[in-house]
Design an enzyme around this catalytic site. Structure first.
Site, PDB file in Angstrom:
ATOM      1  N   ARG A  45       0.837  -1.213   0.000  1.00 39.49           N
ATOM      2  CA  ARG A  45       0.000   0.000   0.000  1.00 39.49           C
ATOM      3  C   ARG A  45       0.859   1.244   0.000  1.00 39.49           C
ATOM      4  O   ARG A  45       0.583   2.216  -0.670  1.00 39.49           O
ATOM      5  CB  ARG A  45      -0.880   0.001   1.265  1.00 39.49           C
ATOM      6  N   LYS A 205     -10.210 -22.044   8.833  1.00 37.89           N
ATOM      7  CA  LYS A 205      -9.230 -23.114   8.602  1.00 37.89           C
ATOM      8  C   LYS A 205      -9.875 -24.491   8.719  1.00 37.89           C
ATOM      9  O   LYS A 205      -9.611 -25.381   7.898  1.00 37.89           O
ATOM     10  CB  LYS A 205      -8.091 -22.982   9.616  1.00 37.89           C
TER      11      LYS A 205
END
Ligand code: NAP
Ligand code: HSE
Length: 445
Positions: A45, A205
């Site tokens: 960024r 997960k």
């Protein structure tokens, strides 16, 4: 030697770790694979930001599009996190036929079905070893190592941040908030830490592992999730006195094959429990000794029996190691022109369905805060008896004299629905002075 050019999108904990690991072990990988990696660009960024891993400025860009559309880049690494821009990056890269490596379990949980379908449609591949278990190569274990097994159980300590917090609360009596700040400083926690402590990261997960193990896509809303923010030091201490450790566990249990009608057709189907919640683990069980940032995934196959995979579940180097393993697979697939050696999430021999948490049966630890006077236990036992719930032991710990005292009940196997209804009734008794605390007990049978 063949060269494969990488575009890394994200230069934070994981991206920085991958950059550093390729500098350190690129030669080793080249000698093993016969392929050399060259990092062409790293998107971030803010190119001016000070980074713990220094990335040469000429490599930095703020435009992920310039990486995805660069014809000179062979493999795209999505290491930014989140589900919006990350989804666009993965879709665009797959559309232009580039293999993608991601560590982003939130993305796979939300959009995995779409992304894997896109990979197949465009004849490319999506690699995701770092999405579960940090440095533990558990995706490879389920996809390849245990391919000849029906998976009947998965128990996973799969969130490093939660395990780190619970361990330090137990071993040092540390405060929850203070330990969370350390986990953030060490690069374990997600940008939004509620993803960790409320159990969502573990559910992303465990959903990926359940889908791999059972061949149907487990949707996030089908997973029952409870986090660790309500776990108190008191519960950790009482559990320890009783011979248990509290762990946040992802659980995938294949319960039975049932018949399910669909129109006139009846098919055999696997009912699978997929959930994430804090659990009392007996100290005699190996999972109780998995401490700090370490993860462990305990997998039972019908041929192999019980297996255990252990390692660092979060952090820069552990996660980089998993990304490198995906890069090796991507390199070999490119070198050999292989499109999809083992297609992901293919339907298995029978249909699957996720069991509702109300139907899940387990044992329980219950901590009540009650008025210390005769008749209290009788009132509580009466409600449990009416709900067909058996008490296996009752403990009123010493040293808590006063108006309100803790009362610990260990409860025999009971369906979740019975237990929650009984506890709601118990909480309304005048002798009960605080919301009951219920934690499930796992025996790993
Ligand atoms: P992080 O430290 O916050 O790093 C994110 C990186 O992405 C930063 O370098 C950031 O740039 C860059 N970025 C964000 N948005 C971007 C955009 N639109 N364009 C270009 N760059 C952008 O996060 P992380 O811990 O490395 O996690 C990355 C992914 O790995 C997540 O999906 C996470 O769930 C997963 N993961 C993390 C771990 C772990 O232990 N941390 C373990 C396994 C998996 P700036 O640096 O300029 O801000
Ligand atoms: N925040 C995650 C954890 C990173 O603590 O396990 C690894 O996926």
């Amino acid at each position: 030697m063949q060269q494969i050019t990488l575009g890394i999108i994200g230069g934070g904990t994981v991206g920085g770790g991958v950059f550093q690991a390729i500098q350190r072990n690129g030669d080793l990988m080249a000698s093993r694979l016969g392929v050399r990696f060259k990092i062409a660009k790293v998107a971030v960024r803010n190119v001016e930001k000070l980074r713990s891993v220094r990335i040469p400025k000429p490599l930095l860009t703020t435009s992920w599009e310039s990486i995805v559309h660069d014809p000179g880049i062979n493999v795209v690494l999505e290491l930014i996190g989140g589900t919006t821009t990350a989804r666009s990056i993965v879709l665009r890269a797959l559309e232009v036929g580039k293999p993608v490596v991601t560590a982003n379990k939130a993305l796979l949980s939300a959009h995995g079905e779409e992304l894997f379908a896109m990979a197949q449609q465009y004849g490319s591949n999506l690699y995701y070893e770092a999405s579960v278990g940090g440095g533990i190569p558990v995706i490879k274990v389920l996809r390849e190592g245990l391919i000849g097994n029906r998976i009947t159980r998965i128990y996973g300590i799969v969130n490093g941040t939660c395990n780190y917090i619970l361990t330090r609360m137990k071993l040092e009596g540390a405060e929850f908030r203070e330990v969370l700040a350390d986990a953030q400083r060490l690069g374990y926690a997600e940008a939004e830490p509620s993803l960790d402590i409320d159990g969502h990261d573990a559910s992303h997960k465990i959903g990926i592992l359940a889908s791999l193990a059972h061949g149907f896509w487990v949707k996030p809303k089908q997973i029952h999730v409870e986090g660790i923010s309500s776990i108190s030091r008191l519960d950790i201490q009482f559990a320890a006195q009783l011979g248990y450790s509290i762990k946040l566990l992802g659980i995938v249990k294949k319960l039975e094959n049932t018949a399910r009608g669909r129109g006139s057709v009846t098919k055999s189907c696997a009912a699978v429990q997929v959930s994430v919640y804090p659990v009392l683990v007996p100290n005699s069980h190996v999972m109780a000794s998995v401490n700090h940032v370490f993860n462990a995934i305990y997998v039972r196959g019908d041929v192999v029996g019980d297996t255990l995979y252990y390692g660092r579940g979060a952090g820069q180097d552990a996660t980089a190691s998993a990304v490198l393993s995906d890069l090796a697979d991507a390199a070999l697939d490119l070198k050999c022109g292989s499109k999809s050696r083992i297609p992901p999430f293919v339907p298995h021999e029978c249909e699957g369905m996720v069991l509702d948490i109300d139907e899940v049966v387990s044992r329980y630890y219950v901590r009540l805060t009650v008025v210390d006077k005769p008749g209290t236990l009788a009132k509580i036992a009466a409600i449990l008896g009416q709900s067909k719930i058996g008490i296996s032991s009752v403990i009123q710990p010493e040293g808590h004299e006063g108006e309100s005292v803790p009362l610990i009940l260990m409860i025999h196997d009971a369906p979740n629905a019975n237990m929650t209804k009984a506890l709601a009734r118990i909480s309304r008794l005048a002798v009960v002075k605080a919301e009951p605390k219920m934690i499930r007990v796992e025996s790993f049978e």
